[in-house]
Write an enzyme that holds these catalytic residues in place. Structure first.
Site, PDB file in Angstrom:
ATOM      1  N   GLU A 156      12.335  30.644 -52.404  1.00  0.00           N
ATOM      2  CA  GLU A 156      12.931  31.899 -52.851  1.00  0.00           C
ATOM      3  C   GLU A 156      13.745  31.694 -54.130  1.00  0.00           C
ATOM      4  OE1 GLU A 156      15.696  35.422 -50.781  1.00  0.00           O
ATOM      5  OE2 GLU A 156      15.427  33.466 -49.806  1.00  0.00           O
TER       6      GLU A 156
ATOM      7  N   LYS B 210      11.507  41.723 -51.854  1.00  0.00           N
ATOM      8  CA  LYS B 210      12.071  41.465 -50.529  1.00  0.00           C
ATOM      9  C   LYS B 210      12.555  42.779 -49.912  1.00  0.00           C
ATOM     10  CE  LYS B 210      15.426  38.315 -48.305  1.00  0.00           C
ATOM     11  NZ  LYS B 210      16.351  37.203 -48.580  1.00  0.00           N
TER      12      LYS B 210
ATOM     13  N   CYS C 141      12.142  35.158 -46.807  1.00  0.00           N
ATOM     14  CA  CYS C 141      13.272  34.682 -46.001  1.00  0.00           C
ATOM     15  C   CYS C 141      13.648  35.614 -44.849  1.00  0.00           C
ATOM     16  CB  CYS C 141      14.477  34.422 -46.907  1.00  0.00           C
ATOM     17  SG  CYS C 141      15.700  33.313 -46.134  1.00  0.00           S
TER      18      CYS C 141
ATOM     19  N   ARG D 105      -6.667  31.701  -1.315  1.00  0.00           N
ATOM     20  CA  ARG D 105      -7.931  32.018  -0.638  1.00  0.00           C
ATOM     21  C   ARG D 105      -7.813  31.784   0.874  1.00  0.00           C
ATOM     22  NH1 ARG D 105     -13.052  32.863  -2.304  1.00  0.00           N
ATOM     23  NH2 ARG D 105     -11.838  34.176  -3.725  1.00  0.00           N
TER      24      ARG D 105
ATOM     25  N   LEU E 244     -15.300  10.947  -8.982  1.00  0.00           N
ATOM     26  CA  LEU E 244     -14.123  11.599  -9.547  1.00  0.00           C
ATOM     27  C   LEU E 244     -13.948  13.041  -9.082  1.00  0.00           C
ATOM     28  CD1 LEU E 244     -14.040  10.455 -13.291  1.00  0.00           C
ATOM     29  CD2 LEU E 244     -12.166  10.284 -11.652  1.00  0.00           C
ATOM     30  N   ASP E 245     -15.013  13.823  -9.118  1.00  0.00           N
ATOM     31  CA  ASP E 245     -14.862  15.252  -8.848  1.00  0.00           C
ATOM     32  C   ASP E 245     -14.430  15.533  -7.418  1.00  0.00           C
ATOM     33  OD1 ASP E 245     -15.539  15.852 -11.435  1.00  0.00           O
ATOM     34  OD2 ASP E 245     -17.648  16.239 -10.998  1.00  0.00           O
TER      35      ASP E 245
ATOM     36  N   GLU F 176     -20.124  19.713 -15.857  1.00  0.00           N
ATOM     37  CA  GLU F 176     -21.387  19.741 -15.123  1.00  0.00           C
ATOM     38  C   GLU F 176     -21.995  21.137 -15.143  1.00  0.00           C
ATOM     39  OE1 GLU F 176     -20.600  16.153 -11.887  1.00  0.00           O
ATOM     40  OE2 GLU F 176     -20.384  18.242 -11.266  1.00  0.00           O
TER      41      GLU F 176
ATOM     42  N   TRP G 299     -25.746  20.172 -14.758  1.00  0.00           N
ATOM     43  CA  TRP G 299     -25.926  18.920 -14.036  1.00  0.00           C
ATOM     44  C   TRP G 299     -25.462  19.098 -12.592  1.00  0.00           C
ATOM     45  CZ3 TRP G 299     -28.951  15.042 -14.929  1.00  0.00           C
ATOM     46  CH2 TRP G 299     -28.769  13.817 -14.282  1.00  0.00           C
TER      47      TRP G 299
END
Length: 651
Positions: A44, A114, A169, A352, A369-370, A481, A486
């Site tokens: 400024e 401004k 500003c 649920r 893992l899953d 997946e 997959w």
């Protein structure tokens, strides 16, 4: 592809209060030294200094400021593709205005006054300046030239797609920010020329304002504040500069070294996607704003880029992309993210259970893992529903299931104190295969009947056990997946609630690791870490001497690369060739053709396997990318992939 990457910067040049000639030369030399930028923003009132106070009433100073502005514009004639914004006091119709001047390739393109003048605490701007709130549709005479003047200006480059709005500003600190209206009218870049002094706590608050405004307006926000050379009579200035994009701080400096220029690469495609995707982001009539032409050149100076050219430009600028965009790079943030995701999953499952009144969960545990993460979710849900019964079933097939995954499955179930059941599926699968006229033995590569018979047999067992025990089958399949298809249709593809449906594979292992490191139990930690270190496999083919033979990533590609493609395609709708160029920077050790082949495979699988996603079970959304056909992703099962593949082949 269209090049919408813009290199932008903020500058804090050394200045002298009221020495316009000195300040002008500093601004010119700074801009000349950084012509790699498409946009450069100065603080400024940088031509005079912000703290001139009653010197702003001196015609000599104001005349010099106007002359300095003209000098900068003349010098800019050789700055190809670059726009700069400087702060200057200007007289107009009996009033003095605190202004931002937009300069591009030899022209003063426009001047914005401004609006909000602070006249409280240490500020006294209304003593010298008038508010520009009513200055609309006007022009101002500068060195014999009529220049667009008003708060209704946007500076636009039709070639790069950059549209620049301006506030000064205090305009950022008020409820009704000018930048909000500018963005609603199409601005995707906002420049804020500021002179913000330092007091305790102000730095953090200022940063939060910049980040939040860039997030609220889906814009890139450039904030440049006056440096320490301003008068220290009563105040100290810090040269605080920030560049934020869409709520994230891309670059920041405070109390910088002299002549510091803060730089960043911003991607207008990110902003464009967010605005079009969020249909609650309204538009204001473009008629209210005037657009003035400027040159804000895209990165590398080319409007169109190939994937290789994009990768080269990014490499030159030392810009890369995280290999795992779903996974935060900051360790503390990663820990928090993992905890919150598990919390969302567990709360969804608990809801649920309460809604159905069915307090028994049935889940298949493979030692992978899953299913491990899904069982952790069940265990966490049990903390919210204390009478929750968890029946965990491991279903080995002798000759396919390895001792490693089997022992991990048993150890995990014991550590989490659930009901353990074991159902050997080998005989049932062989009987089924014989009944339909298929050999009992694996026929080699491509024998999906043999492989899927096992997956469906396991789901068959889980579903019927749930019926027998009045329970719900908890699904274990993850987001990656589902994206790649997959999963076995009506096999592991199906459940009564899929807790991992929105969690990508690259993040699953980190959630499990975070749980291992914070659970406080050595037995559970040990088995979790063992599972994390085990190769990913459905174990649907015969093992080799007791070791896993079928490795998923050898069939469908590395999950980190697939997740990279998935993230940028889904989150921002990027084109395949752009994602290819980005991947080339994230994976410099890979041959570009290897990446291209992997991406072609990804798009083929993503399109051809949509039918599996069209009938997904319920599951909780945990992140910005999800594939629920009832929520974020509604795609026809018969869509053609050719357009995407052609672009990749020609990129």
């Amino acid at each position: 592809m269209k090049n919408h990457l813009i290199k932008v910067g903020t500058a804090v040049p050394a200045l002298k209060i009221a020495d316009v000639s000195y300040n002008t030369q500093k601004i010119i030399s700074c801009a000349e030294a950084h012509q790699d930028l498409g946009l450069l923003v100065f603080p400024e009132l940088c031509l005079t200094g912000y703290t001139c106070a009653d010197l702003f009433g001196q015609d000599l100073l104001l005349n010099a400021a106007e002359e300095g502005l003209v000098q900068i514009a003349e010098a800019s004639s050789s700055w190809h593709g670059m726009t700069i914004v400087v702060g200057v006091p200007l007289r107009f119709e009996n009033s003095l205005y605190n202004c931002a001047a937009v300069i591009s390739e030899g022209e003063i393109a426009g001047i914005v006054p401004k609006i909000n003048l602070p006249t409280y605490s240490e500020f006294y701007e209304a003593r010298w300046f008038s508010s520009g709130k009513d200055v609309i549709g006007r022009t101002i005479l500068i060195h014999g030239q009529e220049v667009p003047f008003g708060i209704d200006l946007l500076a636009s480059d039709d070639h790069s797609g950059a549209v620049l709005g301006i506030e000064i500003c205090e305009d950022l600190w008020v409820p009704d920010k000018p930048s909000t209206h500018a963005c609603l009218a199409g601005a995707n870049l906002i420049a804020n020329l500021s002179a913000s002094d330092e007091v305790i706590g102000k730095q953090d608050y200022r940063r939060s304002l910049v980040k939040h405004q860039s997030a609220d307006c889906y814009c890139t926000y450039l904030y440049a504040s006056s440096a320490m050379e301003e008068s220290s009579t009563d105040l100290v200035f810090s040269g605080h500069c920030m560049i934020a994009e869409n709520g994230s701080l891309k670059a920041e400096t405070i109390y910088p070294e002299p002549e510091t220029v803060l730089k960043a690469i911003t991607d207008l495609d990110v902003l464009i996607h967010n605005r079009t995707h969020q249909n609650t982001f309204p538009s204001e009539s473009g008629g209210w704003f005037r657009r003035v032409p400027v040159s804000i050149e895209p990165l590398g100076g080319k409007e169109e880029l190939t994937a290789a050219e994009l990768a080269g430009a990014l490499k030159k600028e030392q810009v890369s992309y995280p290999r795992m965009p779903f996974v935060p790079s900051d360790d503390q943030l990663l820990q928090e993210r993992c905890h919150r995701i598990l919390q969302i999953q567990a709360n969804g499952l608990a809801t649920r259970v309460k809604a159905t009144g069915i307090h028994t969960l049935v889940i298949g545990i493979s030692g992978g893992l899953d299913s491990t993460l899904a069982l952790l979710v069940c265990a966490e849900a049990r903390k919210m529903v204390p009478d929750l019964r968890i029946i965990a079933i491991t279903m080995p097939n002798q000759g396919n299931t390895t001792s490693l995954t089997y022992s991990n499955a048993i150890a995990l179930m014991k550590a989490l104190d659930v009901e353990i059941r074991e159902v050997e599926i080998g005989k049932a699968v062989r009987d089924h295969l014989t009944a339909i006229g298929h050999s009992e033995a694996y026929q080699g590569e491509g024998d999906t009947t043999y492989e899927n018979a096992q997956a469906r047999m396991r789901t068959y067992i889980l579903m019927d056990t749930a019926n027998m025990e009045n329970g719900l089958v908890v699904g274990t399949g993850d987001l990656s997946e589902l994206a790649l298809g997959w999963c076995t249709y009506n096999g592991d593809h199906m459940s009564m609630y899929g807790v991992n449906a929105s969690v990508p594979k690259t993040l699953v292992q980190y959630i499990c690791r975070a749980y291992a490191l914070t659970c406080g139990r050595e037995d559970l930690k040990k088995v979790l870490l063992s599972i994390i270190d085990t190769p990913i496999s459905p174990e649907l083919t015969p093992n080799k001497d007791g070791a896993i033979a079928q490795k998923t990533e050898e069939k469908i590609g590395k999950y980190d690369l697939n997740d990279f493609f998935l993230y940028w395609m889904m989150r921002y709708g990027f084109e395949p060739d752009k994602i290819l160029g980005m991947a080339m920077t994230a994976y410099p050790e890979l041959d570009p053709e290897t990446i291209r082949t992997a991406e072609i495979r990804f798009y083929n699988r993503f399109f051809h396997q949509q039918f599996k996603r069209s009938c997904l079970p319920d599951g909780p959304k945990v992140g910005s990318v999800t594939l629920s056909p009832r929520g974020d992703w509604r795609m026809p099962s018969d869509a053609c992939v050719n357009l995407w593949l052609e672009e990749l082949k020609n990129s």
